[in-house]
Design an enzyme around this catalytic site. Structure first.
Site, PDB file in Angstrom:
ATOM      1  CD  GLN A  77      -2.620  -1.257   2.606  1.00 30.55           C
ATOM      2  OE1 GLN A  77      -2.429  -0.450   3.508  1.00 30.55           O
ATOM      3  NE2 GLN A  77      -3.453  -2.284   2.731  1.00 30.55           N
ATOM      4  CG  HIS A 139      -2.628  -0.696   8.087  1.00 30.34           C
ATOM      5  ND1 HIS A 139      -3.120  -1.335   9.196  1.00 30.34           N
ATOM      6  CD2 HIS A 139      -3.365  -1.151   7.043  1.00 30.34           C
ATOM      7  CE1 HIS A 139      -4.109  -2.148   8.832  1.00 30.34           C
ATOM      8  NE2 HIS A 139      -4.263  -2.044   7.515  1.00 30.34           N
ATOM      9  CD  GLU A 232     -13.020   4.519  15.092  1.00 30.22           C
ATOM     10  OE1 GLU A 232     -13.119   3.538  15.841  1.00 30.22           O
ATOM     11  OE2 GLU A 232     -12.303   5.516  15.355  1.00 30.22           O
ATOM     12  CE1 TYR A 242     -10.487  11.243  18.373  1.00 30.85           C
ATOM     13  CE2 TYR A 242      -8.179  11.519  18.952  1.00 30.85           C
ATOM     14  CZ  TYR A 242      -9.436  12.057  18.737  1.00 30.85           C
ATOM     15  OH  TYR A 242      -9.651  13.415  18.906  1.00 30.85           O
ATOM     16  CE1 TYR A 253     -10.806  -6.870   6.757  1.00 33.43           C
ATOM     17  CE2 TYR A 253      -8.810  -6.752   8.093  1.00 33.43           C
ATOM     18  CZ  TYR A 253      -9.744  -6.147   7.262  1.00 33.43           C
ATOM     19  OH  TYR A 253      -9.610  -4.815   6.953  1.00 33.43           O
TER      20      TYR A 253
END
Length: 362
Positions: A77, A139, A232, A242, A253
């Site tokens: 990613q 990520h 979110e 958070y 998953y």
């Protein structure tokens, strides 16, 4: 639902529901575009994840990519990710880029700034590096945003290693706040606290890939990918936790098993809004223009999973209605921005990605 939504894609028209809009392709042939920024002279900067910075000028994609970029590690990613311009760009010419880079221990998000001279980036300097770097290609987070006071915010994902999001001595899984030159603001919440990274502004984030300023309050809003469920939207406040991975509205998953301790815990923030099932959000912008007066004050979020654009109606900081536009009409929507002209612009994350503009249907 509302009336007919008319999508004009090339010469093809397809029908959906909700408002009447047209989709105009500005440029195609982009390889997995990720972020965009609008220059005052009308040019558009677009990042391509494999490591290229492209320019659209006069409605045309310049074939040659910008040179002078840092070494970029396009893994998983990761790659060349977001782009932003300095609030005082006309005076100083600074352009900011976030990307994944190799270093001791593996890969991590870094941010540089430089100035554009023709088709070359010059005066390039690194202003931030995630510590620590790690293996894997997941990520990276990586949205960039300047607030009204000129502070730079950077989102950093937890790199697929969940506990890192709760470690204040680790940049992963946090929102970073810096001066425009990379120095740490003296009023950041963890300045001078032993065992913490002073650049951290908030923590407990999984993988934030959307960040925008509220047009009236100036608050920093983010969204982040949940696992299976639990995407979110949050309003970022200094020093707040958070929750990830201690609390989440998502599940693991595959088996759908519980993550952490549940959905709430004292000392951890609740999301302003969440999606279950996940929509895989990426890119986010409030609309404040004149081209769609009925949308003014609405929040727009791109979605990768369902290939759609979400429009959220708000009452203060409360979502009162969600609309889903363009489902499976354009592909994976990676970024959403309002242009200087008051139109909404979208990037599609494809091998042959596009920059498109939303306009009112005549």
């Amino acid at each position: 639902m509302g009336g007919l939504l008319l999508l004009v894609i090339g010469l093809q028209a397809v029908a959906a529901t909700d408002e009447k809009i047209e989709v105009v392709t500005v440029a195609s042939g982009l390889e997995h575009p990720w972020g965009m920024a609008f220059l005052p002279d009308g040019r558009v900067l677009i990042t391509e994840r494999p490591g290229r910075l492209r320019i659209i000028e006069g409605g045309r994609l310049i074939p040659k990519a910008v040179t002078g970029l840092p070494q970029i590690a396009a893994v998983g990613q990761g790659g060349l990710l977001d782009v932003a311009i300095h609030p005082n760009y006309l005076e100083n010419g600074w352009i900011y880029l976030s990307f994944s880079a190799e270093g001791k221990g593996g890969l991590g998000t870094e941010v540089v700034r430089g100035r554009l001279r023709g088709m070359q980036l010059v005066d390039v300097e690194t202003i931030f590096k995630v510590e620590k770097k790690s293996s894997g290609g997941r990520h990276f987070g990586s949205r960039l945003l300047f607030d009204r006071k000129g502070y730079l915010y950077i989102t950093s994902g937890e790199r697929g290693d969940r506990p890192r999001a709760q470690d204040l001595d680790d940049h992963a899984g946090s929102v970073i706040r810096l001066y425009d030159d990379g120095r740490t603001p003296v009023d950041n919440p963890y300045v001078n606290r032993p065992g913490t990274k002073p650049e951290i502004y908030s923590y407990g984030h999984r993988n934030p890939q959307g960040m925008t300023l509220h047009p009236e309050t100036g608050e920093v809003w983010t969204h982040e990918h949940g696992p299976q469920g639990g995407d979110e939207i949050n309003i970022i406040e200094p020093g707040r936790n958070y929750g990830w991975p201690v609390i989440t509205y998502g599940v693991n998953y595959g088996w759908g098993t519980k993550i952490g301790e549940g959905t709430q815990k004292v000392g951890m923030e609740q999301p302003l809004y969440y999606w279950d099932p996940s929509i895989a959000p990426s890119g986010m912008s409030f609309y404040s223009g004149d081209q769609f007066p009925q949308w003014r004050g609405n929040l727009f979020v791109g979605a990768l999973k369902y290939q759609l654009l979400v429009r959220l109606e708000l009452d203060g900081d409360r979502v009162i209605k969600e609309h889903r536009l363009l489902k499976e009409k354009l592909g994976r929507i990676r970024d959403v921005r309002e242009g200087h002209d008051g139109y909404l612009y979208l990037l599609t994350d494809e091998g042959n990605g596009r920059l498109v503009r939303l306009e009112p249907s005549q």
